[in-house]
Structure formats: C-alpha cells, structure tokens
Design a protein around this motif. Structure first.
Motif, PDB file in Angstrom:
ATOM      1  N   ARG A   1       0.875  -1.173   0.000  1.00 34.36           N
ATOM      2  CA  ARG A   1       0.000   0.000   0.000  1.00 34.36           C
ATOM      3  C   ARG A   1       0.910   1.219   0.000  1.00 34.36           C
ATOM      4  NH1 ARG A   1      -0.638   1.617   5.591  1.00 34.36           N
ATOM      5  NH2 ARG A   1      -2.749   2.391   5.322  1.00 34.36           N
ATOM      6  N   ILE A   2       0.387   2.409   0.261  1.00 42.12           N
ATOM      7  CA  ILE A   2       1.240   3.586   0.358  1.00 42.12           C
ATOM      8  C   ILE A   2       2.139   3.450   1.583  1.00 42.12           C
ATOM      9  CG2 ILE A   2       1.288   6.066   0.777  1.00 42.12           C
ATOM     10  CD1 ILE A   2      -1.300   6.309  -0.787  1.00 42.12           C
ATOM     11  N   ALA A   3       3.436   3.652   1.367  1.00 50.96           N
ATOM     12  CA  ALA A   3       4.423   3.573   2.441  1.00 50.96           C
ATOM     13  C   ALA A   3       5.397   4.730   2.286  1.00 50.96           C
ATOM     14  CB  ALA A   3       5.150   2.235   2.402  1.00 50.96           C
ATOM     15  N   ALA A   4       6.299   4.860   3.253  1.00 55.81           N
ATOM     16  CA  ALA A   4       7.255   5.973   3.221  1.00 55.81           C
ATOM     17  C   ALA A   4       8.104   5.960   1.961  1.00 55.81           C
ATOM     18  CB  ALA A   4       8.141   5.928   4.462  1.00 55.81           C
ATOM     19  N   SER A   5       8.366   4.779   1.425  1.00 52.70           N
ATOM     20  CA  SER A   5       9.215   4.667   0.231  1.00 52.70           C
ATOM     21  C   SER A   5       8.431   4.750  -1.072  1.00 52.70           C
ATOM     22  CB  SER A   5      10.002   3.351   0.270  1.00 52.70           C
ATOM     23  OG  SER A   5       9.113   2.242   0.315  1.00 52.70           O
ATOM     24  N   SER A   6       7.116   4.924  -0.994  1.00 49.44           N
ATOM     25  CA  SER A   6       6.308   5.005  -2.213  1.00 49.44           C
ATOM     26  C   SER A   6       6.586   6.308  -2.955  1.00 49.44           C
ATOM     27  CB  SER A   6       4.813   4.927  -1.883  1.00 49.44           C
ATOM     28  OG  SER A   6       4.483   3.707  -1.266  1.00 49.44           O
ATOM     29  N   PRO A   7       6.817   6.250  -4.273  1.00 52.45           N
ATOM     30  CA  PRO A   7       7.062   7.476  -5.041  1.00 52.45           C
ATOM     31  C   PRO A   7       5.781   8.291  -5.207  1.00 52.45           C
ATOM     32  CG  PRO A   7       6.962   5.576  -6.495  1.00 52.45           C
ATOM     33  CD  PRO A   7       6.914   5.037  -5.100  1.00 52.45           C
ATOM     34  N   PRO A   8       5.918   9.589  -5.545  1.00 56.29           N
ATOM     35  CA  PRO A   8       4.748  10.458  -5.713  1.00 56.29           C
ATOM     36  C   PRO A   8       3.718   9.907  -6.702  1.00 56.29           C
ATOM     37  CG  PRO A   8       6.737  11.772  -5.654  1.00 56.29           C
ATOM     38  CD  PRO A   8       7.181  10.337  -5.692  1.00 56.29           C
ATOM     39  N   SER A   9       4.167   9.211  -7.743  1.00 54.13           N
ATOM     40  CA  SER A   9       3.230   8.683  -8.739  1.00 54.13           C
ATOM     41  C   SER A   9       2.282   7.652  -8.129  1.00 54.13           C
ATOM     42  CB  SER A   9       3.998   8.051  -9.905  1.00 54.13           C
ATOM     43  OG  SER A   9       4.792   6.957  -9.448  1.00 54.13           O
ATOM     44  N   VAL A  10       2.779   6.881  -7.172  1.00 50.13           N
ATOM     45  CA  VAL A  10       1.947   5.876  -6.499  1.00 50.13           C
ATOM     46  C   VAL A  10       0.931   6.555  -5.588  1.00 50.13           C
ATOM     47  CG1 VAL A  10       1.986   4.041  -4.755  1.00 50.13           C
ATOM     48  CG2 VAL A  10       3.618   4.017  -6.656  1.00 50.13           C
ATOM     49  N   ILE A  11       1.370   7.556  -4.853  1.00 52.07           N
ATOM     50  CA  ILE A  11       0.454   8.302  -3.980  1.00 52.07           C
ATOM     51  C   ILE A  11      -0.653   8.932  -4.811  1.00 52.07           C
ATOM     52  CG2 ILE A  11       0.263  10.265  -2.406  1.00 52.07           C
ATOM     53  CD1 ILE A  11       3.160   9.659  -1.538  1.00 52.07           C
ATOM     54  N   LYS A  12      -0.283   9.518  -5.947  1.00 54.52           N
ATOM     55  CA  LYS A  12      -1.280  10.147  -6.822  1.00 54.52           C
ATOM     56  C   LYS A  12      -2.259   9.115  -7.367  1.00 54.52           C
ATOM     57  CE  LYS A  12      -1.811  13.277 -10.759  1.00 54.52           C
ATOM     58  NZ  LYS A  12      -2.935  12.529 -11.353  1.00 54.52           N
ATOM     59  N   ALA A  13      -1.755   7.941  -7.745  1.00 54.72           N
ATOM     60  CA  ALA A  13      -2.634   6.893  -8.275  1.00 54.72           C
ATOM     61  C   ALA A  13      -3.655   6.464  -7.234  1.00 54.72           C
ATOM     62  CB  ALA A  13      -1.796   5.697  -8.729  1.00 54.72           C
ATOM     63  N   TYR A  14      -3.213   6.295  -6.005  1.00 59.60           N
ATOM     64  CA  TYR A  14      -4.133   5.924  -4.930  1.00 59.60           C
ATOM     65  C   TYR A  14      -5.143   7.043  -4.664  1.00 59.60           C
ATOM     66  CZ  TYR A  14      -2.440   1.433  -3.090  1.00 59.60           C
ATOM     67  OH  TYR A  14      -2.163   0.104  -2.918  1.00 59.60           O
ATOM     68  N   TYR A  15      -4.662   8.282  -4.599  1.00 59.94           N
ATOM     69  CA  TYR A  15      -5.581   9.385  -4.322  1.00 59.94           C
ATOM     70  C   TYR A  15      -6.616   9.549  -5.431  1.00 59.94           C
ATOM     71  CZ  TYR A  15      -7.770  13.833  -3.698  1.00 59.94           C
ATOM     72  OH  TYR A  15      -8.734  14.792  -3.567  1.00 59.94           O
ATOM     73  N   ASP A  16      -6.172   9.469  -6.680  1.00 54.52           N
ATOM     74  CA  ASP A  16      -7.112   9.625  -7.804  1.00 54.52           C
ATOM     75  C   ASP A  16      -8.206   8.568  -7.755  1.00 54.52           C
ATOM     76  OD1 ASP A  16      -5.671  11.774  -8.694  1.00 54.52           O
ATOM     77  OD2 ASP A  16      -4.658  10.705 -10.333  1.00 54.52           O
ATOM     78  N   GLN A  17      -7.827   7.327  -7.399  1.00 53.82           N
ATOM     79  CA  GLN A  17      -8.829   6.271  -7.290  1.00 53.82           C
ATOM     80  C   GLN A  17      -9.785   6.557  -6.149  1.00 53.82           C
ATOM     81  OE1 GLN A  17      -9.086   3.503  -9.494  1.00 53.82           O
ATOM     82  NE2 GLN A  17     -11.095   3.506  -8.511  1.00 53.82           N
ATOM     83  N   PHE A  18      -9.243   7.017  -5.025  1.00 52.32           N
ATOM     84  CA  PHE A  18     -10.092   7.396  -3.882  1.00 52.32           C
ATOM     85  C   PHE A  18     -11.070   8.493  -4.268  1.00 52.32           C
ATOM     86  CE2 PHE A  18     -10.406  10.982  -0.888  1.00 52.32           C
ATOM     87  CZ  PHE A  18     -11.314  10.446   0.024  1.00 52.32           C
ATOM     88  N   GLU A  19     -10.588   9.535  -4.926  1.00 55.45           N
ATOM     89  CA  GLU A  19     -11.458  10.658  -5.276  1.00 55.45           C
ATOM     90  C   GLU A  19     -12.589  10.207  -6.201  1.00 55.45           C
ATOM     91  OE1 GLU A  19     -11.066  15.313  -6.687  1.00 55.45           O
ATOM     92  OE2 GLU A  19      -9.612  13.857  -7.418  1.00 55.45           O
ATOM     93  N   ARG A  20     -12.263   9.388  -7.189  1.00 55.41           N
ATOM     94  CA  ARG A  20     -13.309   8.877  -8.088  1.00 55.41           C
ATOM     95  C   ARG A  20     -14.325   8.045  -7.317  1.00 55.41           C
ATOM     96  NH1 ARG A  20      -8.862   8.154 -11.629  1.00 55.41           N
ATOM     97  NH2 ARG A  20      -8.593   6.000 -10.927  1.00 55.41           N
ATOM     98  N   ASP A  21     -13.832   7.135  -6.494  1.00 56.31           N
ATOM     99  CA  ASP A  21     -14.723   6.246  -5.749  1.00 56.31           C
ATOM    100  C   ASP A  21     -15.591   7.007  -4.756  1.00 56.31           C
ATOM    101  OD1 ASP A  21     -13.814   4.026  -7.071  1.00 56.31           O
ATOM    102  OD2 ASP A  21     -12.515   3.330  -5.458  1.00 56.31           O
ATOM    103  N   PHE A  22     -14.962   7.892  -3.999  1.00 51.89           N
ATOM    104  CA  PHE A  22     -15.687   8.616  -2.951  1.00 51.89           C
ATOM    105  C   PHE A  22     -16.762   9.504  -3.560  1.00 51.89           C
ATOM    106  CE2 PHE A  22     -15.298  10.876   1.313  1.00 51.89           C
ATOM    107  CZ  PHE A  22     -15.587   9.739   2.047  1.00 51.89           C
ATOM    108  N   SER A  23     -16.434  10.166  -4.650  1.00 50.20           N
ATOM    109  CA  SER A  23     -17.405  11.012  -5.333  1.00 50.20           C
ATOM    110  C   SER A  23     -18.566  10.181  -5.871  1.00 50.20           C
ATOM    111  CB  SER A  23     -16.721  11.773  -6.472  1.00 50.20           C
ATOM    112  OG  SER A  23     -17.640  12.606  -7.144  1.00 50.20           O
TER     113      SER A  23
END
Length: 354
Positions: free
Chosen positions: A173-195
């Motif tokens: 999952r998202i961890a301290a070593s996760s690159p920004p692209s991974v964080i963005k991918a997770y957030y974008d999926q969250f935003e779509r789902d939550f909306s």
C-alpha cells in the motif's frame, strides 16, 4: 480477478472468522453511537416517516451486523415512546459485496430478532430485512427510498487496485518509500470512488435523509513520514518479504500485490463531499482508536487475518497463509511495543442530503 469477487471478511464462525475477530470494529461502532443517535433522531423528528428505511453498507457478518441496526432502532423507539407516537415499520437492508457471508446473517437473524422484540416490548412495529449484494460504488437501491445510511470500517476500501503502481515494489500500500506517482494513483482512485459513492447515495436517500460514515483515515496531510512506521500493514508486508527471502514466494508476485485501500485526511474528505455537492456536513472529526491491548494478547493477529486472508489467498494461493500469520505472530512478539503503532485514526462523518 476483480476485487469485488474477493474482497470480503473471513466467513463462518471459526477461529479465524470475522465474526469471532472483530472486537476492534465493534469498539469503533460503539464510539460513534452518540453521533449515530443524533442523526436518526433528526430523521425521525424532521421527516416523521411511517416506514423507516435503513441501509448498512459494508455490513459484513457476525454480531456487529446486528449491533448497528438494533442500536438505530432503539434510538427511534426511545424517542417515539417519549412523544407518545406509534412505532413505525422498519425496513433494514444488509448490504455488502456479493462474496459476503449473507448466509450466516440470515441463519442467525431469527434468534436476534426474537430477543430484540422481547426487549422492545408491546407496541413495537414490524421489521423487514433484506440482503443487498453489490458494490456501494454503484447504485444499490431505488431512487428516494432510504431515510438513513450507515457504514463503518468500509469506506477506506477502494473499488479496485489503482493503476500505475509498478514502482511501489516491496510495498503493499502507500508507504514511506512510495514514489509520488503511487500516492497520486491511490488518491485519484479514492477521489473517483468517494465522489461516486456520494452521487449514488444522493439519488437513493430522501431529501433530509441522513448518513453516518466511519472509516480509517490519517491525521496528517502528508503520506511520507520520516521513517516507515511499524503498523499492522507494514508488518504484513514484512512477513511476505520474509517468505520471498525463504523462496516460498516469488519476488515478482509480492511486487504485484497491492491492497485496494486508501486512508484519506479530514481535508480530503471535506473537499470531495463539497465538490460533489449533494450533502451538507454536520460532523467531520477524527479520533485515535487504540488497539494496544489487542496487540498484547495476540487478538490483532486474527483480526488482520480475518480481514485480508481472502485477498492474500486470491493472489498467492492458500498454501502460504499459515506461514504468513505464524510469521506475523513471531514478528509482533519480537518487536518492542514502543516500535509498534498501536492505534488507528478514525474519521467520522455525519451528513444530510440537501
């Protein structure tokens, strides 16, 4: 395989079942009881429905399933007795993904209902129960039919594993070593789902209907602490890495395993709700839920297993599951309690359909 087919809690009533390993989730349900009671009281006072339609989304199975809905009904019955009005009829929708253990719910339902009717006494209205299998990231109910929606310990799960996680090697999952692209991918999926979640519920709730949601979030806006904290999920990742080292799991298999989970901040939740625009926020707050005692007595091991075993088995096969959680127990025993993060940040949201 689609997440909708494998994302479910361990079924049945065995030693590793969700029904027997969901005390942490029960405590979360109890903690938001005042907020839940305020919301259902507002619905009853403002709408005065003769039939109250209630949906519990992500109901799972076991005692917690009944705890939620009967607490909601108790609050209404207490109020209607104080005001001298007759009891409404109740329509209760137990909703979860199709792979949920609905059989256990309905096998045990008659006993729970019989005991509850005795508790409520004379004058208690009829209750009707239904199981609704489907993702809450889509429509589940007819338009303008629900008065109250509840969901606990569910909305941190995403509808699918985000795309673009190839660089998240060694992390589940998202961890301290996760690159920004991974964080963005997770957030974008969250935003779509939550909306999507709010859009669907806005169509299903009556005007003035209420919704109470609680799920795991994060205190900080940042995803990257200065070091990788040792929590229940990093510990699971470490167990899987250990199996790679021993040659029991292929490294590529581990690198392609990702939990479909996103823990938002309060600010992110507020932003999505306001952007979607169908609900007003009555309460948006977070609290720290300590499960330290569960770690000490080992209950956390079976709790984690009850939640993620189907996902692990689906990806790696069932042959390693005992080794994974034997190692999990060993690692918890070896780590100093000061190293282990013994709490979750829980977000509570109370909303009104506008």
């Amino acid at each position: 395989m689609e997440i909708v087919e494998v994302l479910h809690m361990n079924e049945g009533n065995g030693d590793t079942s969700y029904a027997n390993n969901s005390l942490i989730q029960k405590n979360m349900i109890l903690c938001i009881k005042p907020t839940r009671e305020e919301a259902i009281t507002d619905v009853y006072n403002s709408l005065c429905p003769e039939t109250i339609s209630i949906a519990d989304l992500g109901c799972s199975s076991g005692p917690n399933t009944f705890l939620v809905v009967f607490d909601i009904i108790r609050a209404v019955e207490k109020l209607r007795k104080m005001t001298g009005t007759h009891s409404p009829e109740y329509v209760i929708h137990f909703s979860d993904l199709p792979s949920n253990d609905f059989n256990s719910i309905f096998r045990s339902l008659p006993r729970y209902v019989e005991d509850f009717k005795k508790e409520m006494g004379d004058g208690f209205g009829h209750c009707f129960f239904a199981g609704v299998g489907g993702s809450f990231y889509g429509r589940l109910f007819p338009s303008k039919t629900l008065h109250f929606v509840h969901s606990s310990s569910s909305l941190h799960w995403l509808s699918q594993i985000p795309k673009g996680l190839e660089e998240n090697k060694g992390n589940i999952r998202i961890a301290a070593s996760s690159p920004p692209s991974v964080i963005k991918a997770y957030y974008d999926q969250f935003e779509r789902d939550f909306s999507t979640f709010f859009k669907c519920r806005s169509e299903e709730l009556v005007m003035g209907g209420r919704m109470i949601l609680s799920f795991t979030g994060r205190k900080s806006e940042s995803h990257n602490p200065s070091h990788d904290v040792l929590n229940i999920w990093t510990l699971l990742a470490n167990c899987l890495k250990d199996l790679v080292t021993k040659g029991l799991v292929e490294e590529e298999k581990l690198n392609s395993f990702h939990l479909p989970m996103y823990e938002p901040s309060l600010k992110e939740v507020k932003m999505v709700v306001e952007k979607e625009g169908s609900f007003s926020i009555n309460v948006l707050e977070g609290y720290t839920h300590d499960f330290g005692e569960s770690v000490k007595d080992g209950a956390i091991i079976n709790t984690v297993r009850a939640v993620v075993e189907p996902l692990v088995v689906s990806h790696f096969g069932g042959g390693i599951i005992d080794q994974v959680f034997n190692k999990y127990e060993e690692m918890i025993g070896e780590c100093r309690m000061t190293e282990f993060v013994k709490d979750n940040f829980i977000i509570i949201v109370s909303l009104t359909k506008i």
